[in-house]
Scaffold this active site. Sequence first.
Site, mmCIF file in Angstrom:
data_model
loop_
_atom_site.group_PDB
_atom_site.id
_atom_site.type_symbol
_atom_site.label_atom_id
_atom_site.label_comp_id
_atom_site.label_asym_id
_atom_site.label_seq_id
_atom_site.Cartn_x
_atom_site.Cartn_y
_atom_site.Cartn_z
ATOM 1 N N LYS A 185 -6.388 27.937 39.261
ATOM 2 C CA LYS A 185 -7.801 28.101 39.608
ATOM 3 C C LYS A 185 -8.169 27.246 40.813
ATOM 4 O O LYS A 185 -8.935 27.661 41.676
ATOM 5 C CB LYS A 185 -8.678 27.691 38.416
ATOM 6 C CG LYS A 185 -8.956 28.838 37.450
ATOM 7 C CD LYS A 185 -9.895 28.393 36.351
ATOM 8 C CE LYS A 185 -9.138 27.705 35.248
ATOM 9 N NZ LYS A 185 -9.967 27.157 34.194
ATOM 10 N N GLU B 101 -11.413 26.409 30.670
ATOM 11 C CA GLU B 101 -12.418 25.524 31.232
ATOM 12 C C GLU B 101 -13.212 26.352 32.239
ATOM 13 O O GLU B 101 -12.620 27.005 33.099
ATOM 14 C CB GLU B 101 -11.757 24.329 31.945
ATOM 15 C CG GLU B 101 -12.823 23.361 32.381
ATOM 16 C CD GLU B 101 -12.324 22.202 33.238
ATOM 17 O OE1 GLU B 101 -11.111 22.043 33.413
ATOM 18 O OE2 GLU B 101 -13.205 21.468 33.730
ATOM 19 N N ARG C 290 4.323 29.314 30.841
ATOM 20 C CA ARG C 290 3.303 29.900 31.698
ATOM 21 C C ARG C 290 3.814 31.188 32.303
ATOM 22 O O ARG C 290 5.019 31.362 32.489
ATOM 23 C CB ARG C 290 2.993 28.975 32.881
ATOM 24 C CG ARG C 290 2.346 27.692 32.575
ATOM 25 C CD ARG C 290 2.168 26.910 33.875
ATOM 26 N NE ARG C 290 1.051 27.402 34.660
ATOM 27 C CZ ARG C 290 -0.210 27.044 34.428
ATOM 28 N NH1 ARG C 290 -0.511 26.221 33.450
ATOM 29 N NH2 ARG C 290 -1.185 27.519 35.183
HETATM 30 P P1 ATP Z 1 -5.597 26.509 36.034
HETATM 31 O O1 ATP Z 1 -4.569 25.512 36.439
HETATM 32 O O2 ATP Z 1 -5.494 27.798 36.734
HETATM 33 O O3 ATP Z 1 -6.986 25.956 36.025
HETATM 34 P P2 ATP Z 1 -5.575 25.953 33.335
HETATM 35 O O4 ATP Z 1 -4.504 25.917 32.364
HETATM 36 O O5 ATP Z 1 -6.043 24.612 33.772
HETATM 37 O O6 ATP Z 1 -5.193 26.833 34.554
HETATM 38 P P3 ATP Z 1 -7.626 26.689 31.560
HETATM 39 O O7 ATP Z 1 -8.931 27.319 31.814
HETATM 40 O O8 ATP Z 1 -7.608 25.309 31.041
HETATM 41 O O9 ATP Z 1 -6.825 26.785 32.895
HETATM 42 O O10 ATP Z 1 -6.710 27.628 30.655
HETATM 43 C C1 ATP Z 1 -7.118 28.333 29.555
HETATM 44 C C2 ATP Z 1 -5.901 28.766 28.790
HETATM 45 O O11 ATP Z 1 -5.119 29.632 29.596
HETATM 46 C C3 ATP Z 1 -5.035 27.583 28.418
HETATM 47 O O12 ATP Z 1 -4.654 27.719 27.070
HETATM 48 C C4 ATP Z 1 -3.866 27.690 29.340
HETATM 49 O O13 ATP Z 1 -2.705 27.195 28.741
HETATM 50 C C5 ATP Z 1 -3.776 29.201 29.598
HETATM 51 N N1 ATP Z 1 -3.155 29.475 30.887
HETATM 52 C C6 ATP Z 1 -3.539 29.034 32.097
HETATM 53 N N2 ATP Z 1 -2.685 29.431 33.049
HETATM 54 C C7 ATP Z 1 -1.721 30.158 32.433
HETATM 55 C C8 ATP Z 1 -0.541 30.847 32.878
HETATM 56 N N3 ATP Z 1 -0.167 30.880 34.157
HETATM 57 N N4 ATP Z 1 0.200 31.490 31.932
HETATM 58 C C9 ATP Z 1 -0.168 31.490 30.651
HETATM 59 N N5 ATP Z 1 -1.245 30.865 30.173
HETATM 60 C C10 ATP Z 1 -2.027 30.196 31.047
HETATM 61 MG MG MG Z 2 -6.869 23.251 32.633
#
Ligand code: ATP
Ligand code: MG
Length: 579
Positions: free
Chosen positions: A278, A42, A268
């Site tokens: 983020k 996102e 994760r």
């Molecule tokens: P954040 O909470 O930091 O915003 P998110 O999962 O909401 O992380 P996205 O931009 O939606 O962020 O994530 C893009 C992809 O990266 C998703 O498929 C998510 O599962 C993966 N991802 C995010 N954080 C991790 C992590 N700590 N380890 C592995 N994969 C991750």
């Molecule tokens: Mg997300």
Amino acid sequence: MSEHSSNNAQKDEQKNDFIRNIIRDDVKAQKYPQIVTRFPPEPNGYLHLGHVKSICLNFGVAEEFGGVCNLRFDDTNPTAEKQDFIDNIENDVRWLGFEWAGDAHHASGYFDQLYAWAVQLIEQGDAYVDLQSPEQIKENRGSFNEAGTASPHRDASVEENLTLFNDMKAGKFAEGKAVLRAKIDMASPNMNLRDPVIYRVMHQAHHQTGDKWCIYPMYDFAHPLSDALEGITHSLCTLEFEDHRPFYDWAIEKIGFDVPPHQYEFSRLNVDHTLTSKRKLKQLVDENIVSGWDDPRMPTIAGMRRRGYTPEGLRDFCERVGVTKVDSVVDFRLLEFSIRQSLETTTARGMAVLKPLKVTITNFAEAVSSWESQKADSVNARFDDTTQTLWLTQPNHPNVDMGEREIPFTETLYIDQGDYEIEPPAGYKRLSPEKPEIRLRNTYVLAVTEHITDENGTVVELKATIDPATLGNNPEGRKVKGVIHWVSASQGVPATVRMYEQLFSVEDPSSVADVHQALNPNSLTELNAVVEPSLVNADAGTRFQFEREGYFISDSEDHSTDTPVFNQIVSLRDSYKPA
Ligand code: ATP
Ligand code: MG
């Protein structure tokens, strides 16, 4: 087996993770014409270390199995998103060394299709417009132990729902006054199946679609259908989406696809002393706790790049971490190990004195007057009379061909304050009154004859002599232990060197409610160093090994030849060994 090859064998083994095993079976069974994965961020912030794992996995398996990986922006929440984030995410993925198939995709590019599918669900009796308030909807969802209560609007006719949904789209509802919900099961033990909201009203312009829409699909609805539209075969995401998979499958089944995508969840990446969220990283930026998303202490890709971490090191780290379904916390030193290993054979050496202590060589003129006749054959040098400088030619790397440079040796030098101790601790191998002799790297053996202290007893200058017979030769009749680095005081260049510690002093910063309480006050120290001339002429963003000190990079924003600025990448070595 050498350490290097055993590490590689270990890495190959790790590639037998459960996801690759599933894909391997699917390939064998010829289940799909091609493996297609996607990385779906996102665009509401910068990518971080956690995303690196997801990127390496999604792009990695596509590469390994002859497939492709899409980059898709899951941009269903325009309030938090912007073009700057999109640009930086693209830049970061490329910098890591991956290329997506075709153009980047956007969930917003599918809004027309997603709207049509929402209408299809209404027509099938699988969705309805709910006019309850957000509070009522929440309350009526029930709880873990208690079934939800059906909305009074749940059984409205298809026609009524079509009209209301159209009204939503036409802007006739204020935010929160109407939502479209999937009609599934208000008593499901899985809360995500209790008639989840799939469209909401948001009177908000979108960075891609402008003012076209005032209703936006929810992530859980857009995601499976975007996957299906793109022909994704393996939709890889983190474990917290496991409970969302039944809805993912529901949406795919209700719309109907010949080749349905399948979601698989992995754990994760968590690293000690590191935040991978983020939202929380954004707080650090917004409150100016760090200098920006690319502050070298940030675990963002932009921060790690500016810090000097390499794409090779980050990819190696992800391979070592592997892919499992078990949540764990990875030792930060494994990351540093991978980074350090990627720098060993790729960075030029140089000498930088981080905490300078002046040394005056009292017999300099006399000693260098005979340098040419006394030097070893291996020494390549020239003497410049006007500046009284002996220029020593040295290779930039001891065993990789990276060219050579000239290092100025002069009457006044700097050595590091830590290399002279009046009262040395046990086992100290550098200079002290009891052990006044040491080899200066690339040049003569030096002997301290006097130390000068200030009123606090701190050593502020050394007087010393050099042994004229030791330019490239071992001293006669004695063994001199130890080698230290140094920089010419007259020809060396002042430089700012930024030394880093972990940004957080607590092991799990995400567990601390107030992020300020978790910060390490010593995460950044700026030193007034002196560096040899060859280092400051490098372009911004050049990595070096400062001998005996560690790996450093000229800062991509602040470094210039006139005002040199270096960031510490990682220390030289650590007792840590990966398992
Ligand atoms: P954040 O909470 O930091 O915003 P998110 O999962 O909401 O992380 P996205 O931009 O939606 O962020 O994530 C893009 C992809 O990266 C998703 O498929 C998510 O599962 C993966 N991802 C995010 N954080 C991790 C992590 N700590 N380890 C592995 N994969 C991750
Ligand atoms: Mg997300």
